[in-house]
Design a protein around this motif. Structure first.
Motif, PDB file in Angstrom:
ATOM      1  N   LEU A   1      31.558  21.164   7.951  1.00 32.33           N
ATOM      2  CA  LEU A   1      32.057  21.984   9.054  1.00 32.33           C
ATOM      3  C   LEU A   1      32.575  21.118  10.201  1.00 32.33           C
ATOM      4  CD1 LEU A   1      29.322  24.771   9.126  1.00 32.33           C
ATOM      5  CD2 LEU A   1      31.731  25.084   8.533  1.00 32.33           C
ATOM      6  N   GLU A   2      31.877  20.036  10.498  1.00 27.47           N
ATOM      7  CA  GLU A   2      32.345  19.134  11.557  1.00 27.47           C
ATOM      8  C   GLU A   2      33.652  18.461  11.162  1.00 27.47           C
ATOM      9  OE1 GLU A   2      28.200  17.888  13.830  1.00 27.47           O
ATOM     10  OE2 GLU A   2      29.015  16.546  12.298  1.00 27.47           O
ATOM     11  N   GLN A   3      33.786  18.138   9.889  1.00 26.27           N
ATOM     12  CA  GLN A   3      35.028  17.542   9.398  1.00 26.27           C
ATOM     13  C   GLN A   3      36.212  18.487   9.626  1.00 26.27           C
ATOM     14  OE1 GLN A   3      35.965  17.137   5.009  1.00 26.27           O
ATOM     15  NE2 GLN A   3      35.435  15.000   5.433  1.00 26.27           N
ATOM     16  N   GLN A   4      35.925  19.786   9.628  1.00 25.86           N
ATOM     17  CA  GLN A   4      36.972  20.784   9.830  1.00 25.86           C
ATOM     18  C   GLN A   4      37.134  21.211  11.286  1.00 25.86           C
ATOM     19  OE1 GLN A   4      39.061  21.671   7.211  1.00 25.86           O
ATOM     20  NE2 GLN A   4      37.898  19.913   6.449  1.00 25.86           N
ATOM     21  N   GLY A   5      36.426  20.517  12.204  1.00 23.81           N
ATOM     22  CA  GLY A   5      36.657  20.755  13.625  1.00 23.81           C
ATOM     23  C   GLY A   5      35.651  21.630  14.326  1.00 23.81           C
ATOM     24  N   PHE A   6      34.565  22.012  13.655  1.00 22.54           N
ATOM     25  CA  PHE A   6      33.537  22.820  14.295  1.00 22.54           C
ATOM     26  C   PHE A   6      32.452  21.931  14.903  1.00 22.54           C
ATOM     27  CE2 PHE A   6      35.362  25.616  11.078  1.00 22.54           C
ATOM     28  CZ  PHE A   6      35.520  26.806  11.770  1.00 22.54           C
ATOM     29  N   ASP A   7      31.894  22.381  16.001  1.00 18.06           N
ATOM     30  CA  ASP A   7      30.654  21.790  16.502  1.00 18.06           C
ATOM     31  C   ASP A   7      29.512  22.476  15.758  1.00 18.06           C
ATOM     32  OD1 ASP A   7      31.845  20.111  18.408  1.00 18.06           O
ATOM     33  OD2 ASP A   7      31.971  21.757  19.851  1.00 18.06           O
ATOM     34  N   VAL A   8      28.516  21.707  15.363  1.00 19.60           N
ATOM     35  CA  VAL A   8      27.415  22.277  14.582  1.00 19.60           C
ATOM     36  C   VAL A   8      26.084  21.912  15.214  1.00 19.60           C
ATOM     37  CG1 VAL A   8      26.282  22.410  12.332  1.00 19.60           C
ATOM     38  CG2 VAL A   8      28.768  22.157  12.452  1.00 19.60           C
ATOM     39  N   GLU A   9      25.261  22.915  15.392  1.00 19.51           N
ATOM     40  CA  GLU A   9      23.892  22.729  15.877  1.00 19.51           C
ATOM     41  C   GLU A   9      22.934  23.085  14.746  1.00 19.51           C
ATOM     42  OE1 GLU A   9      20.786  24.633  19.186  1.00 19.51           O
ATOM     43  OE2 GLU A   9      22.913  25.223  19.171  1.00 19.51           O
ATOM     44  N   MET A  10      21.915  22.260  14.538  1.00 19.20           N
ATOM     45  CA  MET A  10      20.905  22.513  13.518  1.00 19.20           C
ATOM     46  C   MET A  10      19.540  22.688  14.178  1.00 19.20           C
ATOM     47  SD  MET A  10      21.910  19.780  10.491  1.00 19.20           S
ATOM     48  CE  MET A  10      20.246  19.904   9.813  1.00 19.20           C
ATOM     49  N   THR A  11      18.778  23.683  13.701  1.00 20.25           N
ATOM     50  CA  THR A  11      17.442  23.924  14.228  1.00 20.25           C
ATOM     51  C   THR A  11      16.459  24.069  13.077  1.00 20.25           C
ATOM     52  OG1 THR A  11      18.339  25.074  16.161  1.00 20.25           O
ATOM     53  CG2 THR A  11      15.999  25.384  15.679  1.00 20.25           C
ATOM     54  N   SER A  12      15.401  23.258  13.086  1.00 17.30           N
ATOM     55  CA  SER A  12      14.345  23.329  12.081  1.00 17.30           C
ATOM     56  C   SER A  12      13.319  24.371  12.494  1.00 17.30           C
ATOM     57  CB  SER A  12      13.678  21.960  11.924  1.00 17.30           C
ATOM     58  OG  SER A  12      12.552  22.048  11.080  1.00 17.30           O
ATOM     59  N   LEU A  13      13.039  25.319  11.587  1.00 21.69           N
ATOM     60  CA  LEU A  13      12.120  26.414  11.875  1.00 21.69           C
ATOM     61  C   LEU A  13      11.199  26.652  10.684  1.00 21.69           C
ATOM     62  CD1 LEU A  13      14.752  28.935  13.304  1.00 21.69           C
ATOM     63  CD2 LEU A  13      13.111  27.633  14.672  1.00 21.69           C
ATOM     64  N   SER A  14      10.181  27.446  10.877  1.00 23.87           N
ATOM     65  CA  SER A  14       9.411  27.922   9.736  1.00 23.87           C
ATOM     66  C   SER A  14      10.296  28.875   8.935  1.00 23.87           C
ATOM     67  CB  SER A  14       8.154  28.661  10.205  1.00 23.87           C
ATOM     68  OG  SER A  14       8.512  29.885  10.839  1.00 23.87           O
ATOM     69  N   ALA A  15       9.918  29.144   7.702  1.00 22.38           N
ATOM     70  CA  ALA A  15      10.739  30.015   6.858  1.00 22.38           C
ATOM     71  C   ALA A  15      10.908  31.393   7.491  1.00 22.38           C
ATOM     72  CB  ALA A  15      10.115  30.127   5.468  1.00 22.38           C
ATOM     73  N   ALA A  16       9.808  31.959   8.009  1.00 23.92           N
ATOM     74  CA  ALA A  16       9.883  33.295   8.609  1.00 23.92           C
ATOM     75  C   ALA A  16      10.798  33.296   9.832  1.00 23.92           C
ATOM     76  CB  ALA A  16       8.484  33.769   8.983  1.00 23.92           C
ATOM     77  N   ALA A  17      10.647  32.276  10.686  1.00 20.71           N
ATOM     78  CA  ALA A  17      11.473  32.200  11.895  1.00 20.71           C
ATOM     79  C   ALA A  17      12.929  31.950  11.556  1.00 20.71           C
ATOM     80  CB  ALA A  17      10.937  31.102  12.811  1.00 20.71           C
ATOM     81  N   MET A  18      13.182  31.192  10.487  1.00 19.58           N
ATOM     82  CA  MET A  18      14.549  30.908  10.058  1.00 19.58           C
ATOM     83  C   MET A  18      15.264  32.201   9.679  1.00 19.58           C
ATOM     84  SD  MET A  18      15.640  28.597   6.735  1.00 19.58           S
ATOM     85  CE  MET A  18      14.875  29.722   5.553  1.00 19.58           C
ATOM     86  N   TRP A  19      14.615  33.032   8.891  1.00 19.23           N
ATOM     87  CA  TRP A  19      15.210  34.311   8.491  1.00 19.23           C
ATOM     88  C   TRP A  19      15.411  35.212   9.703  1.00 19.23           C
ATOM     89  CZ3 TRP A  19      16.955  36.637   3.964  1.00 19.23           C
ATOM     90  CH2 TRP A  19      16.849  35.870   2.807  1.00 19.23           C
ATOM     91  N   GLN A  20      14.429  35.249  10.583  1.00 21.34           N
ATOM     92  CA  GLN A  20      14.529  36.117  11.752  1.00 21.34           C
ATOM     93  C   GLN A  20      15.649  35.665  12.675  1.00 21.34           C
ATOM     94  OE1 GLN A  20      12.896  39.009  12.167  1.00 21.34           O
ATOM     95  NE2 GLN A  20      14.313  39.265  13.896  1.00 21.34           N
TER      96      GLN A  20
END
Length: 289
Positions: free
Chosen positions: A57-76
């Protein structure tokens, strides 16, 4: 130089500055495609896949943010719109509860990796071949199963396994890192150990391991990893959505990145960028998608 000519040059210079500023702003706007927020769970497989998607995505010009969460929090986070997407949904079994809760609030973009497996894993030298035989060797395993983070679907399934087989072993929670550390320590000392396991995972490339048979089929059959997006992402960011929708790779390709991530002092993000650079033919298919 007469005054009229001087004034004319000043006006032309001003127009050039304005035009230049407009061109620069237009170029910046063309390159700024917005920010994509990816959530993930801190499993080696999902660290690998999420960083690869970020790099593309960054290669295509997007800024990307990543956040590590628990599985439940990730889905929510995806269901609430706090995150744009995940590429870490294990279905139909591991994350079945989460899908049941928020499935109507997210978009399932389909499979990004096929051929996963869940279960209890022991060193190949272990005399135990089946979950049903664990009680006979409970002392050899110090009366415990080494697990991962408590919010993981795999941990819930393992609790079901303990109940179904009436095991005299307790499930110890921790993380993916503590699980592999315990596995490595036991193998170095040729001791028995049983851990929660899944494929794809780099540990199968590093050590000679085996899954214990699951005659009651509590862990279920082979699973798939899906990409899940927030509702409205397709309208808001159609190009990013299309790349996420087209993202699909093999366990072998994921394994390459996971092994790179196990090298000393390696950076998963830098490894992902390197893999993307070395596999432009695969990446181009996602972009064209």
């Amino acid at each position: 130089m007469n005054k009229q000519l001087l004034n004319r040059r000043i006006r032309l210079a001003s127009l050039a500055l304005v035009a230049g500023a407009g061109l620069a702003a237009g170029t910046a706007q063309a390159q700024d495609k917005g920010s994509v927020h990816l959530a993930y769970v801190e499993w080696s497989s999902e660290v690998a896949s999420t960083n690869v998607v970020r790099a593309v995505l960054e290669q295509q010009g997007f800024d990307v943010e990543m956040t590590s969460l628990s599985a439940a929090a990730m889905w929510q986070a995806v269901a609430s719109g706090d995150a744009d997407a995940i590429v870490a949904a294990w279905l139909p079994t591991t994350h079945a509860d989460y899908m049941e809760r928020v499935g109507d609030e997210v978009d399932d973009l389909g499979v990004n990796l096929d051929g996963t497996k869940l279960g209890l894993v022991v060193p190949a030298y272990s005399d135990v071949d089946s979950i049903a035989d664990l009680n006979d060797h409970a002392d050899d395993f110090n009366g415990e199963i080494i697990g991962i983070d408590p919010g993981a679907g795999l941990m819930g399934l393992t609790e079901d396994v303990i109940e179904e087989y009436d095991l005299d072993l307790a499930l110890r929670s921790g993380s993916g890192a503590t699980m592999t550390a315990a596995l490595e320590s036991a193998i170095k000392n040729e001791e028995d150990v049983v851990v929660t396991g899944w494929t794809p995972h780099w540990k199968f490339a590093r050590w000679d391991l085996k899954y214990l048979e699951d005659p009651e089929n509590v862990y279920g059959g082979a699973e798939q990893i899906h990409t899940i997006a927030r509702q409205g992402l397709e309208e808001d960011m159609p190009e990013a959505y299309a790349i996420l929708d087209a993202f699909e790779w093999t366990p072998e390709q994921m394994g390459e990145v996971m092994l790179m991530n196990q090298e000393e002092d390696s950076d998963p993000y830098e490894n992902a960028k390197q893999w993307v650079e070395d596999n432009q033919d695969v990446v181009q298919e996602w972009i064209d998608g």
